[in-house]
Design a protein around this motif. Structure first.
Motif, PDB file in Angstrom:
ATOM      1  N   PRO A 227       2.133  -4.655  -5.640  1.00 56.23           N
ATOM      2  CA  PRO A 227       0.737  -4.305  -5.941  1.00 56.23           C
ATOM      3  C   PRO A 227      -0.243  -4.590  -4.814  1.00 56.23           C
ATOM      4  O   PRO A 227      -1.269  -3.905  -4.686  1.00 56.23           O
ATOM      5  CB  PRO A 227       0.421  -5.169  -7.175  1.00 56.23           C
ATOM      6  N   ALA A 228       0.032  -5.620  -3.996  1.00 53.90           N
ATOM      7  CA  ALA A 228      -0.896  -6.016  -2.935  1.00 53.90           C
ATOM      8  C   ALA A 228      -0.210  -5.922  -1.581  1.00 53.90           C
ATOM      9  O   ALA A 228       1.007  -6.072  -1.471  1.00 53.90           O
ATOM     10  CB  ALA A 228      -1.390  -7.441  -3.177  1.00 53.90           C
ATOM     11  N   ARG A 229      -0.996  -5.689  -0.561  1.00 51.50           N
ATOM     12  CA  ARG A 229      -0.429  -5.635   0.790  1.00 51.50           C
ATOM     13  C   ARG A 229       0.125  -6.995   1.195  1.00 51.50           C
ATOM     14  O   ARG A 229      -0.330  -8.031   0.739  1.00 51.50           O
ATOM     15  CB  ARG A 229      -1.502  -5.183   1.791  1.00 51.50           C
ATOM     16  N   SER A 230       1.122  -6.961   2.065  1.00 46.77           N
ATOM     17  CA  SER A 230       1.753  -8.189   2.529  1.00 46.77           C
ATOM     18  C   SER A 230       0.939  -8.800   3.661  1.00 46.77           C
ATOM     19  O   SER A 230       0.492  -8.099   4.575  1.00 46.77           O
ATOM     20  CB  SER A 230       3.175  -7.901   3.017  1.00 46.77           C
ATOM     21  N   ALA A 231       0.780 -10.124   3.606  1.00 43.95           N
ATOM     22  CA  ALA A 231       0.075 -10.809   4.685  1.00 43.95           C
ATOM     23  C   ALA A 231       0.819 -10.681   6.005  1.00 43.95           C
ATOM     24  O   ALA A 231       0.210 -10.724   7.077  1.00 43.95           O
ATOM     25  CB  ALA A 231      -0.105 -12.284   4.332  1.00 43.95           C
ATOM     26  N   ALA A 232       2.139 -10.511   5.950  1.00 39.58           N
ATOM     27  CA  ALA A 232       2.932 -10.382   7.173  1.00 39.58           C
ATOM     28  C   ALA A 232       2.786  -9.006   7.818  1.00 39.58           C
ATOM     29  O   ALA A 232       3.060  -8.850   9.004  1.00 39.58           O
ATOM     30  CB  ALA A 232       4.401 -10.656   6.868  1.00 39.58           C
ATOM     31  N   ALA A 233       2.370  -8.003   7.052  1.00 45.27           N
ATOM     32  CA  ALA A 233       2.214  -6.639   7.588  1.00 45.27           C
ATOM     33  C   ALA A 233       1.067  -5.951   6.845  1.00 45.27           C
ATOM     34  O   ALA A 233       1.285  -5.016   6.084  1.00 45.27           O
ATOM     35  CB  ALA A 233       3.516  -5.858   7.441  1.00 45.27           C
ATOM     36  N   PRO A 234      -0.149  -6.417   7.051  1.00 40.99           N
ATOM     37  CA  PRO A 234      -1.280  -5.928   6.241  1.00 40.99           C
ATOM     38  C   PRO A 234      -1.633  -4.470   6.472  1.00 40.99           C
ATOM     39  O   PRO A 234      -2.369  -3.885   5.662  1.00 40.99           O
ATOM     40  CB  PRO A 234      -2.437  -6.849   6.661  1.00 40.99           C
ATOM     41  N   ARG A 235      -1.114  -3.858   7.532  1.00 34.53           N
ATOM     42  CA  ARG A 235      -1.449  -2.449   7.788  1.00 34.53           C
ATOM     43  C   ARG A 235      -0.603  -1.483   6.961  1.00 34.53           C
ATOM     44  O   ARG A 235      -0.921  -0.292   6.882  1.00 34.53           O
ATOM     45  CB  ARG A 235      -1.281  -2.135   9.281  1.00 34.53           C
ATOM     46  N   ILE A 236       0.460  -1.976   6.354  1.00 33.33           N
ATOM     47  CA  ILE A 236       1.306  -1.095   5.543  1.00 33.33           C
ATOM     48  C   ILE A 236       0.707  -0.987   4.145  1.00 33.33           C
ATOM     49  O   ILE A 236       0.542  -1.997   3.461  1.00 33.33           O
ATOM     50  CB  ILE A 236       2.745  -1.639   5.461  1.00 33.33           C
ATOM     51  N   PRO A 237       0.385   0.212   3.678  1.00 39.82           N
ATOM     52  CA  PRO A 237      -0.195   0.355   2.332  1.00 39.82           C
ATOM     53  C   PRO A 237       0.834   0.070   1.248  1.00 39.82           C
ATOM     54  O   PRO A 237       2.035  -0.068   1.511  1.00 39.82           O
ATOM     55  CB  PRO A 237      -0.653   1.812   2.305  1.00 39.82           C
ATOM     56  N   THR A 238       0.359  -0.016   0.031  1.00 38.59           N
ATOM     57  CA  THR A 238       1.229  -0.283  -1.117  1.00 38.59           C
ATOM     58  C   THR A 238       1.560   1.011  -1.851  1.00 38.59           C
ATOM     59  O   THR A 238       0.874   2.026  -1.698  1.00 38.59           O
ATOM     60  CB  THR A 238       0.554  -1.240  -2.103  1.00 38.59           C
ATOM     61  N   THR A 239       2.591   0.946  -2.678  1.00 38.32           N
ATOM     62  CA  THR A 239       2.916   2.094  -3.524  1.00 38.32           C
ATOM     63  C   THR A 239       1.779   2.372  -4.501  1.00 38.32           C
ATOM     64  O   THR A 239       1.521   3.529  -4.844  1.00 38.32           O
ATOM     65  CB  THR A 239       4.218   1.829  -4.294  1.00 38.32           C
TER      66      THR A 239
END
Length: 324
Positions: A227-239
């Motif tokens: 549901p939320a973006r990952s702190a390790a890769a914040p530029r990758i959007p979520t489903t």
């Protein structure tokens, strides 16, 4: 949200240092500890297990010898671990996806809750839908449109039937009305190598395994399955951002011992794991690799495994997956 809360590291209940221990706890371990990883080398489990095992060596005074036993959707490694002596010298790390296998397999050579004792969760890693850059799709919406147009032209790299990666993609296929050719591999490492080489086109991978390739431009990431973006890769959007909020899955890694392992050994393994995962250097290393540390008591780990089994019970019949 109960599942979301599991990603937060749980406080470890450690016994006082001065408390007396039974003689067995004082002498164990007496030799190297066999650590079974039911995947081929090179995947996300290796990325997590190896630095953790080195910290455990320092705390326990014996090395953890890693043995990769991939195949059979991790069932080969699980069956081997279930048959080992319950003396604290054999362990296995798997994802809690193994808890839903009774919904997928009519015949398993082990019972998770009968044949194993949960020691602790270790970490969680988001799953990322990613493709070789040659695939002509810039976003997840583009991927969906492409697969609807040309379903027989593109191949999904399935690291193992019934794996979290596979089930995450099947959730997307169900929600988006997709079908796609699938090639099955014996683990995330071989599947990733084939996508990087361009032999197949698309895969679902742990963030820890693919983030360096994404940053280097060797893979194109479309979404994390959460549901939320990952702190390790914040530029990758979520489903969810792409319009598929029901497509949520991740890898949560749990340490198991054979059932019958003495309780004092399980407690010592849990205490050492909690101490190791609290070290800033290890937490930072795992965060950079795309992992969120999550530990907890053996009782909490067992409860989460049972929750995972219950979560998938109403979902899997709609996916029409029976694996034997």
């Amino acid at each position: 949200m109960r599942r979301r809360s599991a990603f937060v590291a749980m406080a470890a209940a450690l016994a006082p240092a001065a408390a007396p221990r039974p003689a067995l706890d004082q002498t164990w371990p007496t030799r190297p500890i066999r650590l079974i990883l039911p995947y081929p080398p090179g995947g996300g489990t290796d990325t997590l297990a190896r630095p953790w095992a080195e910290r455990m060596r320092l705390k326990l005074g014996q090395p953890l010898v890693i043995e990769n036993r991939g195949g059979g959707a991790t069932n080969i490694g699980m069956e081997i671990a279930a048959r080992t002596a319950p003396d604290g010298h054999s362990l296995i790390i798997n994802t809690d996806n193994v808890a839903l296998f009774p919904h997928l397999y009519q015949r398993l050579g082990y019972d998770l809750f009968r044949d194993f004792a949960a020691v602790s969760y270790l970490a969680a890693s988001p799953l990322v839908l990613a493709a070789n850059p040659a695939v002509p799709a810039a976003t997840l919406q583009d991927v969906v449109a492409l697969l609807r147009r040309e379903p027989d032209q593109w191949v999904f790299a399935n690291p193992s039937i019934g794996s979290p990666h596979h089930l995450g993609f099947e959730l997307l296929a169900r929600e988006a009305g997709l079908r796609m050719v699938q090639a099955e591999y014996r683990g995330g490492g071989p599947a990733l190598a084939e996508v990087l080489a361009g032999h197949v086109h698309l895969g679902c991978f742990t963030l820890g395994a693919v983030n360096p390739h994404i940053q280097a431009g060797r893979l194109r990431a479309y979404a994390v399955l959460q549901p939320a973006r990952s702190a390790a890769a914040p530029r990758i959007p979520t489903t969810a951002e792409a319009g598929y909020p029901a497509v949520v899955n991740s890898l949560r890694f749990v340490l198991l011992a054979p059932a019958g392992t003495p309780a004092q050994i399980v407690r010592r393994l849990h205490a050492a794991t909690s101490e190791a995962m609290a070290e800033p250097a290890l937490r930072g290393q795992l965060a950079r690799a795309g992992f969120d540390v999550m530990t907890g008591t053996p009782e909490e780990a067992t409860a989460l495994l049972r929750e995972e089994k219950a979560r998938w019970a109403p979902i899997l019949p709609g996916l029409n997956l029976r694996l034997d």
